[in-house]
Design a protein around this motif. Structure first.
Motif, PDB file in Angstrom:
ATOM      1  N   PRO A 108       0.827  -1.211   0.000  1.00 30.47           N
ATOM      2  CA  PRO A 108       0.000   0.000   0.000  1.00 30.47           C
ATOM      3  C   PRO A 108       0.859   1.257   0.000  1.00 30.47           C
ATOM      4  N   VAL A 109       0.454   2.243  -0.795  1.00 29.90           N
ATOM      5  CA  VAL A 109       1.209   3.486  -0.917  1.00 29.90           C
ATOM      6  C   VAL A 109       0.510   4.574  -0.108  1.00 29.90           C
ATOM      7  N   PRO A 237       6.808  12.950 -10.319  1.00 30.85           N
ATOM      8  CA  PRO A 237       6.501  12.203  -9.100  1.00 30.85           C
ATOM      9  C   PRO A 237       7.182  10.843  -9.090  1.00 30.85           C
ATOM     10  N   CYS A 238       7.146  10.196  -7.945  1.00 28.90           N
ATOM     11  CA  CYS A 238       7.608   8.812  -7.841  1.00 28.90           C
ATOM     12  C   CYS A 238       7.088   8.227  -6.536  1.00 28.90           C
ATOM     13  N   ILE A 239       7.269   6.938  -6.398  1.00 26.04           N
ATOM     14  CA  ILE A 239       7.024   6.245  -5.140  1.00 26.04           C
ATOM     15  C   ILE A 239       8.369   5.909  -4.518  1.00 26.04           C
ATOM     16  N   ALA A 275       5.636   2.189   1.879  1.00 26.38           N
ATOM     17  CA  ALA A 275       5.819   3.018   0.683  1.00 26.38           C
ATOM     18  C   ALA A 275       5.097   4.339   0.849  1.00 26.38           C
ATOM     19  N   ILE A 276       5.637   5.378   0.194  1.00 20.58           N
ATOM     20  CA  ILE A 276       5.032   6.706   0.236  1.00 20.58           C
ATOM     21  C   ILE A 276       5.145   7.346  -1.142  1.00 20.58           C
ATOM     22  N   TYR A 277       4.146   8.144  -1.488  1.00 23.52           N
ATOM     23  CA  TYR A 277       4.121   8.853  -2.767  1.00 23.52           C
ATOM     24  C   TYR A 277       4.762  10.227  -2.602  1.00 23.52           C
ATOM     25  N   LEU A 278       5.737  10.528  -3.483  1.00 20.59           N
ATOM     26  CA  LEU A 278       6.438  11.809  -3.447  1.00 20.59           C
ATOM     27  C   LEU A 278       6.014  12.643  -4.657  1.00 20.59           C
ATOM     28  N   VAL A 306      -1.069   4.401  -7.223  1.00 19.62           N
ATOM     29  CA  VAL A 306      -1.294   5.014  -5.925  1.00 19.62           C
ATOM     30  C   VAL A 306      -2.788   4.980  -5.631  1.00 19.62           C
ATOM     31  N   ASN A 307      -3.177   4.165  -4.665  1.00 19.63           N
ATOM     32  CA  ASN A 307      -4.581   4.043  -4.276  1.00 19.63           C
ATOM     33  C   ASN A 307      -5.486   3.750  -5.472  1.00 19.63           C
TER      34      ASN A 307
END
Length: 342
Positions: A108-109, A237-239, A275-278, A306-307
């Motif tokens: 999950p992000v 953007p990226c993860i 994980a996180i979305y940047l 992302v989601n």
């Protein structure tokens, strides 16, 4: 659970109820429902799945093998009006066993750092404006880039030495460029960050990533840099993913390595994964546990999910990574990950 895994049949002429279909998918504006509406005419479908990360290839899975055979015969090499007139390239595909260590290949992000639940991880959205972003990109594009195998870099303050994976503290390149001074001032006064007023960030690495290029899993060596590491995302953007190895088995054989890579980054048997979305113009801070104990990396993707939403990587992503070069040994609270304790 991850998506089903498919591959080429081992034997020529082997039939299958699954089809690999190229030249259609989310990256060219075709949803799974669009594709299913065409292929369901030949029989009952199990589903439509992404074949890879390109967004231009899918797997169409039928209940019956005869349905797949009819669809391949009718559509392979033909222009399909219902799918934007695209010419489809189709072959059989077979379901392959999923290795145990890759059974959960999706994580999950999160959108916010608080949702990631890693101590010391902070993310500030829209840390700079679109105009400031453009000015920073223009500033670095006016200066020479150093080309690596897959990306370009610039170093300020101290050069990051990829041959020794460290910095030479006796060779200072000078102060950081004036175009980042407003960023440094804003970092020192940002209420989100603690204990930043007295730190003087003296090393900057600028990375330019083309589409599909990421960053291998690593922890910046403890003895090379101080506690706070800031990363400003520009243009695309990226993860970013994080992995925590509880037993410290990742420790490298070469003690001087400033980027400690794990030998098998896909072995998920002994790590926690987040994980996180940047998004562009966001600022990430790694400190404490997030900086010292978690590997961070950027998957080598051209698209990210992302989601449930597919986000395509931009033509370039540029990151500004600010650090403070350490003088002396690291005295952190994570000895199992610390090269200064070995």
């Amino acid at each position: 659970m991850g998506l089903p895994r498919f591959g080429r049949p081992k034997n020529d002429g082997e039939l299958s109820s699954n089809l690999f279909v190229a030249n259609c998918g989310s990256a060219v504006g075709l949803s799974d429902d669009d594709i299913a509406s065409v292929f369901c005419k030949f029989g009952e479908l199990k589903g439509v799945y992404a074949a890879d990360e390109s967004g231009t290839r899918v797997i169409v899975a039928y209940v019956e093998e005869g349905s797949a055979q009819a669809a391949l015969k009718a559509l392979h090499g033909q222009s399909c009006p219902e799918l934007g007139g695209r010419s489809l390239h189709i072959r059989y595909s077979v379901l392959q066993p999923t290795p145990q260590d890759q059974a959960s290949d999706l994580v999950p992000v999160s959108i916010t750092a608080s949702d990631v639940s890693i101590p010391g991880l902070f993310l500030v959205h829209d840390f700079i404006s679109a105009k400031e972003e453009e000015e920073l990109l223009q500033a670095v594009d006016c200066r020479p880039w150093n080309s690596l195998s897959k990306r370009r870099v610039q170093h300020y303050g101290y050069e990051f030495r990829y041959d020794i994976r460290n910095v030479n503290t006796r060779h200072c390149l000078g102060e950081l460029p004036s175009f980042v001074s407003p960023i440094l001032d804003r970092i020192s006064s940002c209420p989100t960050f603690e204990n930043v007023k007295n730190i003087v960030l003296d090393q900057l690495t600028v990375n330019e990533y083309p589409p599909g290029v990421g960053l291998s899993p690593h922890i910046d060596t403890h003895s090379a840099f101080e506690d706070l590491i800031f990363s400003l995302s520009l243009s695309g953007p990226c993860i970013m993913e994080f992995r925590r190895y509880e037993n410290g088995d990742w420790l490298p054989r070469v003690a001087s390595s400033a980027v400690a890579k794990i030998e098998n980054p896909e072995d998920q048997s002994n790590f926690i994964r987040r994980a996180i979305y940047l998004p562009p113009r966001s600022l990430l801070l790694l400190s404490g546990e997030a900086r010292y104990a978690w590997h961070h990396y950027i998957p080598h993707h051209k698209i990210d999910k992302v989601n449930g939403k597919v986000i395509r990587r931009a033509s370039r992503r540029v990151s500004f990574t600010f650090r403070k070069v350490r003088e002396g040994l690291c005295k952190c609270e994570f000895p199992q990950y610390c090269d200064s304790r070995r």
